[in-house]
Write a protein that holds these residues in place. Structure first.
Motif, short mmCIF file in Angstrom:
data_model
loop_
_atom_site.label_atom_id
_atom_site.label_comp_id
_atom_site.label_asym_id
_atom_site.label_seq_id
_atom_site.Cartn_x
_atom_site.Cartn_y
_atom_site.Cartn_z
N GLY A 1 -5.93 29.15 -24.38
CA GLY A 1 -5.12 28.45 -25.38
C GLY A 1 -4.77 27.05 -24.92
N CYS A 2 -4.36 26.91 -23.66
CA CYS A 2 -4.06 25.59 -23.11
C CYS A 2 -5.31 24.72 -23.05
N LEU A 3 -6.43 25.32 -22.74
CA LEU A 3 -7.69 24.57 -22.68
C LEU A 3 -8.03 23.98 -24.05
N VAL A 4 -7.87 24.77 -25.08
CA VAL A 4 -8.17 24.30 -26.43
C VAL A 4 -7.21 23.17 -26.82
N VAL A 5 -5.93 23.33 -26.52
CA VAL A 5 -4.95 22.31 -26.87
C VAL A 5 -5.22 21.02 -26.11
N VAL A 6 -5.46 21.12 -24.79
CA VAL A 6 -5.73 19.91 -23.99
C VAL A 6 -7.02 19.25 -24.45
N TRP A 7 -8.05 20.04 -24.71
CA TRP A 7 -9.31 19.46 -25.19
C TRP A 7 -9.08 18.69 -26.48
N LEU B 1 -6.26 17.32 -27.50
CA LEU B 1 -5.47 16.12 -27.21
C LEU B 1 -6.31 15.03 -26.55
N VAL B 2 -7.21 15.41 -25.66
CA VAL B 2 -8.06 14.43 -24.98
C VAL B 2 -9.03 13.79 -25.97
N TYR B 3 -9.66 14.60 -26.78
CA TYR B 3 -10.65 14.06 -27.69
C TYR B 3 -10.04 13.37 -28.91
N SER B 4 -8.77 13.59 -29.17
CA SER B 4 -8.11 12.83 -30.24
C SER B 4 -7.54 11.52 -29.71
N GLY B 5 -7.53 11.37 -28.39
CA GLY B 5 -7.08 10.12 -27.79
C GLY B 5 -5.62 10.11 -27.41
N VAL C 1 -4.21 11.96 -25.03
CA VAL C 1 -4.16 12.09 -23.58
C VAL C 1 -5.37 11.33 -23.04
N PRO C 2 -5.19 10.54 -21.97
CA PRO C 2 -6.32 9.75 -21.47
C PRO C 2 -7.49 10.61 -20.99
N ARG C 3 -8.68 10.09 -21.17
CA ARG C 3 -9.90 10.77 -20.71
C ARG C 3 -10.07 10.58 -19.21
N GLY C 4 -10.87 11.45 -18.59
CA GLY C 4 -11.18 11.29 -17.18
C GLY C 4 -12.15 10.14 -16.98
N LEU C 5 -12.36 9.77 -15.75
CA LEU C 5 -13.27 8.67 -15.43
C LEU C 5 -14.72 9.16 -15.41
N GLY C 6 -15.59 8.49 -16.10
CA GLY C 6 -17.02 8.81 -16.08
C GLY C 6 -17.31 10.21 -16.56
N ASP C 7 -18.00 10.98 -15.72
CA ASP C 7 -18.39 12.34 -16.06
C ASP C 7 -17.32 13.38 -15.70
N ASN D 1 -14.59 14.07 -17.16
CA ASN D 1 -13.73 14.45 -18.28
C ASN D 1 -13.57 15.96 -18.39
N GLY D 2 -14.63 16.73 -18.20
CA GLY D 2 -14.54 18.19 -18.28
C GLY D 2 -13.62 18.75 -17.21
N MET D 3 -13.75 18.22 -16.00
CA MET D 3 -12.89 18.68 -14.91
C MET D 3 -11.43 18.30 -15.19
N TRP D 4 -11.21 17.13 -15.75
CA TRP D 4 -9.86 16.69 -16.11
C TRP D 4 -9.22 17.66 -17.10
#
Length: 103
Positions: free
Chosen positions: A14-20, A22-26, A28-34, A36-39
């Motif tokens: 559930g947290c993974l879906v929410v964070v994903w 938030l990140v892809y809606s902008g 929450v900031p994205r991770g650097l380079g590749d 992003n998934g780990m972030w």
């Protein structure tokens, strides 16, 4: 114990879906380079841990009681086996002492 594990996994997903989201809606900031998934995974773990600690308190207590009962049962079985081995060794000791010696 399986129920507790599945509930923890559900909270993490559930947290993974929410964070994903938030990140892809902008929001929450994205991770650097590749990275992003780990972030997303690390942020989800960071959020799900305290939520699980608070929400699953009763289930965690039930699981710990089951673990304690299982450990106590194993200790009792080990002690019973140990006493059986001691009895067998005590019975075998006199019979070994009575064997005739040859010269």
């Amino acid at each position: 114990m399986l129920r507790y594990t599945l509930m923890r996994l559900g909270i993490f997903v559930g947290c993974l879906v929410v964070v994903w989201g938030l990140v892809y809606s902008g929001l929450v900031p994205r991770g650097l380079g590749d990275s992003n998934g780990m972030w997303v995974v690390l942020l989800s773990l960071l959020l799900s841990a305290p939520i699980s600690f608070v929400v699953l308190r009763k289930e965690r207590d039930r699981a710990s009681v089951q673990v304690v009962q299982r450990v106590d049962r194993m200790k009792a079985n080990l002690e019973a086996n140990r006493s059986q081995e001691d009895e067998a060794a005590d019975q075998a000791a006199p019979s070994q002492g009575q064997t005739p010696q040859t010269s």
